[in-house]
Design a protein around this motif. Sequence first.
Motif, short mmCIF file in Angstrom:
data_model
loop_
_atom_site.label_atom_id
_atom_site.label_comp_id
_atom_site.label_asym_id
_atom_site.label_seq_id
_atom_site.Cartn_x
_atom_site.Cartn_y
_atom_site.Cartn_z
N CYS A 174 0.87 -1.19 0.00
CA CYS A 174 0.00 0.00 0.00
C CYS A 174 0.90 1.23 0.00
CB CYS A 174 -0.90 0.01 1.23
SG CYS A 174 -1.84 -1.50 1.47
N VAL A 175 0.97 1.92 -1.13
CA VAL A 175 1.88 3.05 -1.26
C VAL A 175 1.06 4.34 -1.23
CG1 VAL A 175 3.70 4.10 -2.64
CG2 VAL A 175 3.40 1.62 -2.67
N SER A 176 1.45 5.25 -0.37
CA SER A 176 0.74 6.54 -0.26
C SER A 176 1.72 7.60 0.19
CB SER A 176 -0.43 6.42 0.72
OG SER A 176 0.03 6.06 2.02
N GLY A 177 1.22 8.82 0.35
CA GLY A 177 2.08 9.92 0.77
C GLY A 177 2.61 10.71 -0.41
N SER A 178 3.89 11.01 -0.39
CA SER A 178 4.50 11.89 -1.38
C SER A 178 4.91 11.12 -2.64
CB SER A 178 5.71 12.61 -0.77
OG SER A 178 5.35 13.34 0.38
N VAL A 179 3.92 10.56 -3.31
CA VAL A 179 4.15 9.85 -4.57
C VAL A 179 3.09 10.31 -5.57
CG1 VAL A 179 5.22 7.81 -3.52
CG2 VAL A 179 2.73 7.90 -3.82
N ARG A 180 3.41 10.18 -6.85
CA ARG A 180 2.48 10.63 -7.89
C ARG A 180 1.40 9.61 -8.21
NH1 ARG A 180 7.39 12.87 -9.50
NH2 ARG A 180 8.03 10.98 -10.61
N ARG A 181 1.66 8.32 -7.97
CA ARG A 181 0.70 7.27 -8.30
C ARG A 181 0.47 6.38 -7.07
NH1 ARG A 181 4.03 7.96 -12.51
NH2 ARG A 181 5.48 6.34 -11.78
N PRO A 182 -0.21 6.89 -6.05
CA PRO A 182 -0.48 6.06 -4.87
C PRO A 182 -1.44 4.93 -5.22
CG PRO A 182 -1.73 8.10 -4.75
CD PRO A 182 -0.83 8.23 -5.95
N GLY A 183 -1.38 3.86 -4.46
CA GLY A 183 -2.28 2.74 -4.69
C GLY A 183 -1.70 1.44 -4.18
N VAL A 184 -2.36 0.34 -4.57
CA VAL A 184 -1.91 -1.00 -4.20
C VAL A 184 -1.05 -1.55 -5.33
CG1 VAL A 184 -2.61 -3.35 -3.60
CG2 VAL A 184 -3.96 -1.42 -2.81
N TYR A 185 0.15 -2.00 -4.99
CA TYR A 185 1.07 -2.57 -5.97
C TYR A 185 1.35 -4.02 -5.61
CZ TYR A 185 2.03 2.10 -7.81
OH TYR A 185 1.91 3.33 -8.40
N GLU A 186 1.46 -4.85 -6.64
CA GLU A 186 1.83 -6.25 -6.46
C GLU A 186 3.21 -6.48 -7.04
OE1 GLU A 186 0.73 -10.49 -8.47
OE2 GLU A 186 -0.99 -9.31 -7.76
N LEU A 187 4.12 -6.95 -6.19
CA LEU A 187 5.48 -7.26 -6.61
C LEU A 187 5.89 -8.59 -5.98
CD1 LEU A 187 7.33 -3.84 -6.17
CD2 LEU A 187 6.66 -4.91 -8.32
N PRO A 188 6.79 -9.31 -6.62
CA PRO A 188 7.30 -10.51 -5.96
C PRO A 188 8.18 -10.12 -4.79
CG PRO A 188 8.50 -10.10 -7.99
CD PRO A 188 7.38 -9.11 -7.96
N PHE A 189 8.16 -10.92 -3.74
CA PHE A 189 9.09 -10.70 -2.64
C PHE A 189 10.51 -10.62 -3.19
CE2 PHE A 189 5.89 -12.42 0.44
CZ PHE A 189 5.95 -11.38 1.34
#
Length: 646
Positions: free
Chosen positions: A481-496
């Motif tokens: 869950c990425v939020s704050g001082s970013v241009r594209r906040p949202g839920v991201y899926e990445l491999p560990f």
Amino acid sequence: MDLRFGDGKPTDEEREAVDALLGPPESSWEGADRDARDETDLRWARGGREARDRRDLLLPGLHALNDRVGWISEGALDYLCRRLTVPPAEAYGVATFYAMFSVRPRPATVLHVCTDLACATAGAGELCAAVEARLGPENGVKVERSPCLGLCERAPAALAIRAGMSARPAFEDEAVQADSGGPGAAAPGVGTGKGRRMREPRYATAVTAPATPEAAITAATTPEDAPPEPAPALAVPQTGDPTLTLLRRIGTTDPTSLDAYRAAGGYTALRRAFALGPAGVIREVTDAGLVGRGGAAFPTGRKWQATAAQPDRPHYLVCNADESEPGTFKDRVLMEGDPYALVEAMTIAGYATGAHRGYLYLRGEYPRALARLTHAVAQARARGLLGDDVLGQGYAFDIEIRRGAGAYICGEETALFNSIEGRRGEPRSKPPFPVEKGLFGKPTAANNVETLVNVLPILTMGAQAYAAIGTPSSTGPKLFCVSGSVRRPGVYELPFGATLGELLTLAGVRDGLRAVLLGGAAGGFVRPDELGIPLTFEGTREAGTTLGSGVVMAFDDTVPLPRLLLRIAEFFRDESCGQCVPCRVGTVRQEEALHRIAERTGAAAAGDVALLREVGRAMRDSSICGLGQTAWNAVESAIDRLGAYE
């Protein structure tokens, strides 16, 4: 049991709200009007034993009253207690435990304005001031400054809730309304546990995010005129990426259609589960290396095996959907955008652990997730995917949805059990562990939403293929869950194994990055020169921080760090259940010290920093649950890694 009631009487509206949930009372003991011709009615309480068995309906009963009237009066509480044979003093303790309830008169409309970390940095303070200047009880609105509403990608956020049967039901989705009988119908039935069914009272909600003063005021005064919420896919910047596993259906498959879900591969995993058998499912989950995604990272296969092996019956499955960690919203996006996946995953988990009933505990601030899941459960039940004979395999399983009422501590599994059982949401001491004595004192497997949804690809692609994703110690994909001082906040899926820098590059971190908070309020800060940290449980641990539930909040140099730390301290002070002294007192002392530090410098500040360390160690070493044990983490990391007060 000697139950002592007050002199308050319920209004007709309050009585109707309780009776709609529990059915009409059978005797004057339960609050029915006395029949002078029935002399025996005064000699004993018919149905008393059965009423005591319904203690778990206390929380739904409080919701029924709050939804209908907007607050819970003494007379209404007494009437509910009569119906359930619950001591009023205990019920009062439960009603006052939850932030969404009130035992004092208040307007029928409550506007919750989030003031937590992401919203605070997006102007929540100015939003609150503007709304409070124009709204008040004289307008029929109570404005409340709220902790995180789980809408961090659209900060600042506000949620309006209007009580009353004349209100539009809490279904904002037209497809759900159509299946539920339309806007004039009551909400679909949801189970009440132990084979009972209830119907939820109607109430109106409106969510506005990002919120402006005008939009928040419209949501509070005329929720029917508020614009609909954006589609869940807007919270997933990677929508349409063919490499996605957990998020692949969000934005591409109609979340209200069971047929669309099945056409997109839904219920393939459940069919394979039946082919493997319960032991085979547990073996696959174990071999895949799946661990809990809520932060504790306990091996899921071991938990399921321990539950399944218990001779005591019945077994229960609990889905913890009470994500209340500031900065966390991934479970909301999954439930709103792919609800049938959670229903299927819960069915598989129940089958593997020998449970025939699952409880989905959903935080009360998620009205659209409630609507989507209620609809999904009803459709699955109607199509033979839940009920007495799932898919004709002779396995019985059903799901009951329980609404939380605003208590962060209920994210702790044993506090959640107490909440479902109709008690204060206070954690229990361990042992015994939930796999031995959990919900209703029976063996229970509890998992969060993301953990359960991971079971589907494990069964469809196989344990080895799943384990090949990520790293040997942290397998599979992870949601962030990425939020704050970013241009594209949202839920991201990445491999560990992806690095923090790679994730922030995807999200478009802004210039002037000062700090990144990993794991939410219970996590820790890292510096801009530490973006090479691998996003794995072991990688973050070696770096002296934590992955937690996957919160990544970026803060640039315009954000006042001391104010953020104060907000974190306020959050833990408010959310402490107060059961144990280290947490109850320590969270207050932590906030007090941070206030003093903000006002002073030099030797005085140094003394308070030393006090903070002492209090923090005491909380970490001796608190009953994770709330007190982690309440000092973010402040400690800000002092040691960021030099917050130098």
